[in-house]
Design a protein around this motif. Sequence first.
Motif, PDB file in Angstrom:
ATOM      1  N   LEU A  51       8.442 -36.735   9.624  1.00 36.00           N
ATOM      2  CA  LEU A  51       7.297 -37.127   8.993  1.00 36.00           C
ATOM      3  C   LEU A  51       6.262 -36.031   8.404  1.00 36.00           C
ATOM      4  O   LEU A  51       6.250 -35.083   8.943  1.00 36.00           O
ATOM      5  CB  LEU A  51       6.395 -37.910  10.128  1.00 36.00           C
ATOM      6  N   LEU A  52       6.052 -36.026   7.165  1.00 38.15           N
ATOM      7  CA  LEU A  52       5.811 -34.887   6.433  1.00 38.15           C
ATOM      8  C   LEU A  52       4.260 -35.221   5.645  1.00 38.15           C
ATOM      9  O   LEU A  52       4.348 -36.193   4.972  1.00 38.15           O
ATOM     10  CB  LEU A  52       6.624 -34.577   5.287  1.00 38.15           C
ATOM     11  N   ASP A  53       3.231 -34.324   6.062  1.00 37.06           N
ATOM     12  CA  ASP A  53       1.959 -34.168   5.281  1.00 37.06           C
ATOM     13  C   ASP A  53       2.445 -33.593   3.829  1.00 37.06           C
ATOM     14  O   ASP A  53       3.468 -32.865   3.518  1.00 37.06           O
ATOM     15  CB  ASP A  53       1.197 -33.196   5.797  1.00 37.06           C
ATOM     16  N   MET A  54       1.767 -34.305   2.753  1.00 42.34           N
ATOM     17  CA  MET A  54       1.973 -34.096   1.597  1.00 42.34           C
ATOM     18  C   MET A  54       1.292 -32.706   1.077  1.00 42.34           C
ATOM     19  O   MET A  54       2.147 -31.569   0.465  1.00 42.34           O
ATOM     20  CB  MET A  54       1.583 -35.105   0.444  1.00 42.34           C
ATOM     21  N   MET A  55      -0.011 -32.585   1.376  1.00 42.81           N
ATOM     22  CA  MET A  55      -0.711 -31.384   1.111  1.00 42.81           C
ATOM     23  C   MET A  55      -1.068 -30.401   2.210  1.00 42.81           C
ATOM     24  O   MET A  55      -1.530 -30.482   3.342  1.00 42.81           O
ATOM     25  CB  MET A  55      -2.119 -31.803   0.624  1.00 42.81           C
ATOM     26  N   MET A  56      -0.242 -29.371   1.887  1.00 45.28           N
ATOM     27  CA  MET A  56      -0.374 -28.096   2.975  1.00 45.28           C
ATOM     28  C   MET A  56      -0.178 -26.905   2.547  1.00 45.28           C
ATOM     29  O   MET A  56       0.204 -26.779   1.328  1.00 45.28           O
ATOM     30  CB  MET A  56       0.718 -28.310   3.877  1.00 45.28           C
ATOM     31  N   MET A  71      19.996 -28.509   3.694  1.00 43.82           N
ATOM     32  CA  MET A  71      20.898 -28.159   4.912  1.00 43.82           C
ATOM     33  C   MET A  71      21.668 -29.633   4.900  1.00 43.82           C
ATOM     34  O   MET A  71      21.021 -30.681   5.267  1.00 43.82           O
ATOM     35  CB  MET A  71      19.791 -28.083   5.896  1.00 43.82           C
ATOM     36  N   PRO A  72      22.651 -29.246   5.138  1.00 44.70           N
ATOM     37  CA  PRO A  72      23.699 -30.514   5.306  1.00 44.70           C
ATOM     38  C   PRO A  72      23.327 -31.388   6.613  1.00 44.70           C
ATOM     39  O   PRO A  72      23.626 -32.693   6.157  1.00 44.70           O
ATOM     40  CB  PRO A  72      25.309 -29.720   5.451  1.00 44.70           C
ATOM     41  N   HIS A  73      22.987 -30.983   7.552  1.00 43.69           N
ATOM     42  CA  HIS A  73      22.522 -31.847   8.579  1.00 43.69           C
ATOM     43  C   HIS A  73      21.285 -32.586   8.396  1.00 43.69           C
ATOM     44  O   HIS A  73      21.152 -33.782   9.174  1.00 43.69           O
ATOM     45  CB  HIS A  73      22.600 -31.028   9.904  1.00 43.69           C
ATOM     46  N   LEU A  74      20.612 -32.327   7.443  1.00 42.59           N
ATOM     47  CA  LEU A  74      19.491 -33.082   7.030  1.00 42.59           C
ATOM     48  C   LEU A  74      19.486 -33.702   5.787  1.00 42.59           C
ATOM     49  O   LEU A  74      18.460 -34.598   5.399  1.00 42.59           O
ATOM     50  CB  LEU A  74      18.111 -31.994   7.101  1.00 42.59           C
ATOM     51  N   ALA A  75      20.622 -33.601   5.152  1.00 44.31           N
ATOM     52  CA  ALA A  75      20.729 -34.312   3.667  1.00 44.31           C
ATOM     53  C   ALA A  75      20.204 -35.838   3.740  1.00 44.31           C
ATOM     54  O   ALA A  75      19.870 -36.470   2.800  1.00 44.31           O
ATOM     55  CB  ALA A  75      22.127 -34.177   3.195  1.00 44.31           C
ATOM     56  N   ASP A  76      20.592 -36.606   4.815  1.00 46.56           N
ATOM     57  CA  ASP A  76      20.460 -38.020   4.662  1.00 46.56           C
ATOM     58  C   ASP A  76      19.483 -38.442   5.890  1.00 46.56           C
ATOM     59  O   ASP A  76      19.235 -39.646   6.140  1.00 46.56           O
ATOM     60  CB  ASP A  76      21.681 -38.723   5.254  1.00 46.56           C
ATOM     61  N   VAL A  77      18.670 -37.660   6.562  1.00 44.22           N
ATOM     62  CA  VAL A  77      17.543 -38.063   7.478  1.00 44.22           C
ATOM     63  C   VAL A  77      16.240 -38.434   6.622  1.00 44.22           C
ATOM     64  O   VAL A  77      15.899 -37.974   5.655  1.00 44.22           O
ATOM     65  CB  VAL A  77      17.189 -36.779   8.256  1.00 44.22           C
ATOM     66  N   PRO A  78      16.018 -39.726   6.938  1.00 45.87           N
ATOM     67  CA  PRO A  78      14.865 -40.457   6.331  1.00 45.87           C
ATOM     68  C   PRO A  78      13.486 -39.511   6.580  1.00 45.87           C
ATOM     69  O   PRO A  78      13.403 -38.987   7.580  1.00 45.87           O
ATOM     70  CB  PRO A  78      14.832 -41.749   7.096  1.00 45.87           C
ATOM     71  N   ALA A  79      12.787 -39.519   5.249  1.00 45.11           N
ATOM     72  CA  ALA A  79      11.913 -38.472   5.408  1.00 45.11           C
ATOM     73  C   ALA A  79      10.483 -39.629   4.827  1.00 45.11           C
ATOM     74  O   ALA A  79      10.565 -40.464   4.047  1.00 45.11           O
ATOM     75  CB  ALA A  79      11.866 -37.538   4.148  1.00 45.11           C
ATOM     76  N   ILE A  80       9.288 -39.566   5.511  1.00 44.35           N
ATOM     77  CA  ILE A  80       8.166 -40.313   5.485  1.00 44.35           C
ATOM     78  C   ILE A  80       7.166 -39.359   4.965  1.00 44.35           C
ATOM     79  O   ILE A  80       6.701 -38.435   5.672  1.00 44.35           O
ATOM     80  CB  ILE A  80       7.863 -41.080   6.369  1.00 44.35           C
ATOM     81  N   PHE A  81       6.548 -39.567   3.869  1.00 47.86           N
ATOM     82  CA  PHE A  81       5.413 -38.642   3.538  1.00 47.86           C
ATOM     83  C   PHE A  81       4.008 -39.204   4.051  1.00 47.86           C
ATOM     84  O   PHE A  81       3.911 -40.421   3.975  1.00 47.86           O
ATOM     85  CB  PHE A  81       5.193 -38.526   1.998  1.00 47.86           C
TER      86      PHE A  81
END
Length: 122
Positions: A51-56, A71-81
């Motif tokens: 879960l990522l803030d957009m403006m930092m 990073m290979p271990h994070l290539a497919d981890v879902p990300a939500i902004f």
Amino acid sequence: MIKLLHVEDDADIREIAEMSLSLSGEFEVTQCVSGEDALAQVKDFTPDVILLDMMMPGLTGRQTLEEMRKMPHLADVPAIFMTARAQAAELDELRDAGAADVISKPFDPMSLADQIKAVLGG
């Protein structure tokens, strides 16, 4: 437990999100105050969702995600902004950058856990 990495520079938003997700009883939340902090954390940690803030300050959420995707271990981890600037064009841009979803700020603490679980198909 769903391992969630929350990257947010605003302490109040971090606290509200932490409380909201902890109340659901389904999330193990790791919080970072910046993109740089998050990149250091994920060297030895693989979350189920980011879960990522957009403006930092420093790295933006988008730049942070771009670095994580290398990073290979994070290539497919879902990300939500999470963003306060949720215009249609920006939403499309974030989805093109690999976002599974975009949550507008201010967000509803009562539905945050359900929104994230919906992205994860749960």
